[in-house]
Motif scaffolding. Structure first.
Motif, PDB file in Angstrom:
ATOM      1  N   SER A   2      -1.018 -15.032   1.285  1.00  0.00           N
ATOM      2  CA  SER A   2      -1.154 -13.221   1.349  1.00  0.00           C
ATOM      3  C   SER A   2      -2.064 -12.756   2.511  1.00  0.00           C
ATOM      4  O   SER A   2      -1.498 -11.949   3.010  1.00  0.00           O
ATOM      5  CB  SER A   2      -1.828 -12.807   0.043  1.00  0.00           C
ATOM      6  N   MET A  50       0.504 -12.644   5.283  1.00  0.00           N
ATOM      7  CA  MET A  50       1.336 -11.573   5.171  1.00  0.00           C
ATOM      8  C   MET A  50       0.634 -10.102   5.693  1.00  0.00           C
ATOM      9  O   MET A  50       1.198  -9.316   6.170  1.00  0.00           O
ATOM     10  CB  MET A  50       1.709 -11.437   3.674  1.00  0.00           C
ATOM     11  N   TYR A 107       0.065  -9.917   9.242  1.00  0.00           N
ATOM     12  CA  TYR A 107       1.400  -9.840   9.908  1.00  0.00           C
ATOM     13  C   TYR A 107       1.775  -8.115   9.704  1.00  0.00           C
ATOM     14  O   TYR A 107       2.291  -7.648  10.872  1.00  0.00           O
ATOM     15  CB  TYR A 107       2.409 -10.419   9.197  1.00  0.00           C
ATOM     16  N   GLY A 108       1.566  -7.705   8.543  1.00  0.00           N
ATOM     17  CA  GLY A 108       1.703  -6.307   8.463  1.00  0.00           C
ATOM     18  C   GLY A 108       0.923  -5.370   9.115  1.00  0.00           C
ATOM     19  O   GLY A 108       1.252  -4.360   9.666  1.00  0.00           O
ATOM     20  N   PHE A 130       4.716  -5.537   4.286  1.00  0.00           N
ATOM     21  CA  PHE A 130       3.838  -6.539   4.255  1.00  0.00           C
ATOM     22  C   PHE A 130       2.290  -6.708   4.030  1.00  0.00           C
ATOM     23  O   PHE A 130       1.881  -7.197   3.163  1.00  0.00           O
ATOM     24  CB  PHE A 130       4.132  -7.306   5.542  1.00  0.00           C
ATOM     25  N   GLY A 174       0.619  -8.296   0.595  1.00  0.00           N
ATOM     26  CA  GLY A 174      -0.512  -9.050   0.818  1.00  0.00           C
ATOM     27  C   GLY A 174      -1.756  -8.695  -0.170  1.00  0.00           C
ATOM     28  O   GLY A 174      -2.639  -9.371  -0.615  1.00  0.00           O
TER      29      GLY A 174
END
Length: 229
Positions: A168, A171, A174-175, A212, A216
Motif C-alpha cells: 500500500s 501504491m 505512486y498515486g 492509487f 493505499g
C-alpha cells in the motif's frame, strides 16, 4: 539566512516524539520490570501533550514548516480524541497484558509513537507530511499486531499487515507521484484548486493518481474491502 520556523503549533508532536525516545531509553536500561512506570509515564506525556494542544490552539488557521503543517481548532479537537483514545487504551490494557504475560515496555512506547503519527496526519497539509505521519503510525501498528510473539495467528497477522502495508505504501507513493506530475504540487489546497479549475486536461492522470492514493490509504487503515490481513 533561513528564518527559524515557529514550532509552537507543532509542540504537541515534538513533546510526544521526545517523550517516546526518553521512555524507550528508560525501558532499554530498566527492562520489563519498569513497564508499569513507563505506561503511566506515557499516559502523563499524552495528557501533557493534550494540555499543550489546548494551549497552542487558536481560531486562526496557522501554517508552519513551509506550509506542511496546520494548526486550527478542528485539528486540535481531533488530536484530543486521538490522545484520549490512546490513554484509554494504555489504561484499559494494563490488566490484560499482565494476565497474558505480555507486559513489555515496548507496548506503551509503540502507543505513543502511533499517537504521534496520527497527530502528524491530522495536521498534514501536504502529501509528503501525510505520508510521513501515516508511515510512523503504520510501523508502530505492525509491531502491535504481532505483539503476542508465541501466537501463530498474531505473527501471521503482523506479517500480512507488514507485507500489505509495504504494498500500500508503494501504491500511495505512486498515486502521490501521479498527482504531483499532473498538478505540479503536493499541497492539498494547491491540488484542490487545480482540480476545481481543471478543464479536462489533467482529469485522467489525476483520476488514476487519486485512485492509487485512495487504495493505499484504504489498505493502511484496513478499510473494507482492503482488510484481509
Amino acid at each position: 539566512m533561513t528564518p527559524v520556523p515557529d514550532l509552537m503549533p507543532a509542540l504537541p508532536e515534538i513533546l510526544l516524539a521526545c517523550g517516546a525516545m526518553i521512555l524507550l531509553m528508560y525501558g532499554v536500561f530498566a527492562g520489563n520490570r519498569a513497564t508499569g512506570t513507563i505506561s503511566w509515564l506515557a499516559v502523563l506525556i499524552m495528557a501533557t501533550s493534550m494540555i499543550v494542544v489546548f494551549g497552542t490552539s487558536s481560531e486562526e488557521r496557522v501554517l508552519v514548516l513551509s506550509d506542511l503543517y496546520v494548526a486550527d481548532l478542528f485539528s486540535a479537537f481531533m488530536k484530543c480524541l486521538v490522545l484520549l483514545a490512546s490513554m484509554a487504551t494504555l489504561i484499559m490494557s494494563r490488566s490484560y497484558l499482565k494476565s497474558q504475560k505480555l507486559d513489555h515496555f515496548e507496548y506503551p512506547v509503540l502507543i505513543v509513537l502511533a499517537a504521534l503519527g496520527m497527530g502528524m496526519m491530522i495536521s498534514a497539509t501536504d502529501l509528503m507530511s501525510l505520508y510521513i505521519g501515516l508511515e510512523l503510525q503504520s510501523l508502530s501498528l505492525y509491531v502491535l499486531a504481532s505483539f503476542r510473539r508465541e501466537s501463530q495467528r498474531s505473527n501471521e497477522a503482523g506479517l500480512k499487515y507488514f507485507i500489505l502495508g509495504a504494498l500500500s505504501s508503494g501504491m500511495l507513493l505512486y498515486g502521490c507521484s501521479l498527482i504531483y506530475g499532473f498538478t505540479g504540487t503536493t499541497n492539498f489546497s494547491g491540488v484542490a484548486s487545480i482540480i476545481a479549475e481543471d478543464n479536462g486536461e489533467h482529469s485522467i492522470g489525476l483520476l488514476f493518481g487519486l485512485v492509487f492514493l485512495t487504495a493505499g490509504l484504504a489498505f493502511k487503515v484496513s478499510a473494507v474491502p482492503f482488510h484481509m490481513w
